[in-house]
Enzyme design. Structure first.
Site, PDB file in Angstrom:
ATOM      1  CG  PHE A  34      -4.543   3.323   1.725  1.00 17.89           C
ATOM      2  CD1 PHE A  34      -4.677   3.137   3.092  1.00 17.89           C
ATOM      3  CD2 PHE A  34      -4.055   2.274   0.969  1.00 17.89           C
ATOM      4  CE1 PHE A  34      -4.324   1.939   3.689  1.00 17.89           C
ATOM      5  CE2 PHE A  34      -3.694   1.072   1.542  1.00 17.89           C
ATOM      6  CZ  PHE A  34      -3.830   0.901   2.922  1.00 17.89           C
ATOM      7  CB  ALA A  35      -0.215   6.643   3.884  1.00 23.25           C
ATOM      8  CB  THR A  36       2.959   4.639  -0.192  1.00 23.34           C
ATOM      9  OG1 THR A  36       2.370   5.407  -1.252  1.00 23.34           O
ATOM     10  CG2 THR A  36       3.786   3.502  -0.774  1.00 23.34           C
ATOM     11  CG  MET A  39      -0.587  -0.690  -0.740  1.00 30.90           C
ATOM     12  SD  MET A  39      -0.430  -0.026  -2.416  1.00 30.90           S
ATOM     13  CE  MET A  39       1.347   0.211  -2.532  1.00 30.90           C
ATOM     14  CB  VAL A  40       4.370  -1.114   2.526  1.00 31.81           C
ATOM     15  CG1 VAL A  40       5.463  -2.054   3.002  1.00 31.81           C
ATOM     16  CG2 VAL A  40       4.745  -0.475   1.193  1.00 31.81           C
ATOM     17  CG  MET A  43       0.944  -4.995  -0.328  1.00 31.42           C
ATOM     18  SD  MET A  43       1.996  -4.012  -1.440  1.00 31.42           S
ATOM     19  CE  MET A  43       0.912  -3.831  -2.856  1.00 31.42           C
ATOM     20  CD  GLU A  44       6.561  -5.557   5.554  1.00 30.26           C
ATOM     21  OE1 GLU A  44       7.013  -6.405   6.355  1.00 30.26           O
ATOM     22  OE2 GLU A  44       6.977  -4.394   5.472  1.00 30.26           O
ATOM     23  N   GLY A  63      10.008  -9.090   7.545  1.00 32.75           N
ATOM     24  CA  GLY A  63      10.211  -8.470   6.248  1.00 32.75           C
ATOM     25  C   GLY A  63      11.647  -8.020   6.063  1.00 32.75           C
ATOM     26  CG  HIS A  70       0.146   3.771  -3.592  1.00 30.93           C
ATOM     27  ND1 HIS A  70       0.197   4.218  -2.297  1.00 30.93           N
ATOM     28  CD2 HIS A  70      -1.158   3.491  -3.842  1.00 30.93           C
ATOM     29  CE1 HIS A  70      -1.033   4.223  -1.787  1.00 30.93           C
ATOM     30  NE2 HIS A  70      -1.869   3.780  -2.715  1.00 30.93           N
ATOM     31  NE  ARG A 114       6.830 -11.589   6.541  1.00 31.77           N
ATOM     32  CZ  ARG A 114       6.715 -10.360   7.013  1.00 31.77           C
ATOM     33  NH1 ARG A 114       6.638  -9.327   6.190  1.00 31.77           N
ATOM     34  NH2 ARG A 114       6.677 -10.141   8.307  1.00 31.77           N
TER      35      ARG A 114
END
Length: 141
Positions: A34-36, A39-40, A43-44, A63, A70, A114
């Site tokens: 899973f690419a960082t 993941m962001v 999360m966003e 954002g 990670h 945000r």
């Protein structure tokens, strides 16, 4: 924007597929995990889901800042659940604590900010920018 209560939470769940892997998304030399940036993204989306009910028609929350670690790798075929909690509200600026988990463990943690924006005003600014800014060729380094 309506008042956003501290402690409001949101989540976002994603089934990790080939398009979410570092080896597919960024560089083939990377392991198939899973690419960082994905993941962001999760999360966003969790943060947006935490405040969506408090936005007025014609508003969104974009954002502006992300600081995450990670912590562990997740292979394709596993679920990732991102969670966000509102920890601060300063005018239109919203601050969140964010975390991500797969089926086995916590895979990410950090903070996110945000800003609540008026979509019509934002589109007007973008239209002006499109007209005023020449298209620049990519630079070679």
């Amino acid at each position: 924007m309506k008042d956003v209560p501290i402690g409001s939470t949101g989540s976002f769940t994603l089934l990790v597929g080939p398009q979410h892997l570092a080896s597919q998304f960024k560089d083939a030399i990377l392991p198939p995990v899973f690419a960082t940036p994905m993941m962001v993204l999760a999360m966003e989306n969790a943060a947006l889901n935490a405040v969506r009910a408090f936005l007025e028609p014609g508003e969104s929350a974009v954002g502006t800042k992300v600081e995450v670690e990670h912590l562990a790798a997740t292979p394709a075929g596993h679920w990732v659940r991102a969670e966000a909690e509102v920890v601060g509200v300063e005018g239109r600026r919203l601050r969140f604590r964010v975390a991500a988990y797969d089926e086995a463990e916590q895979v990410g943690a950090g903070t996110h900010e945000r800003m609540v924006v008026d979509l019509d005003r934002l589109e007007s600014r973008l239209a002006s920018k499109r007209l005023a800014t020449p298209v620049l060729p990519p630079t070679r380094e």
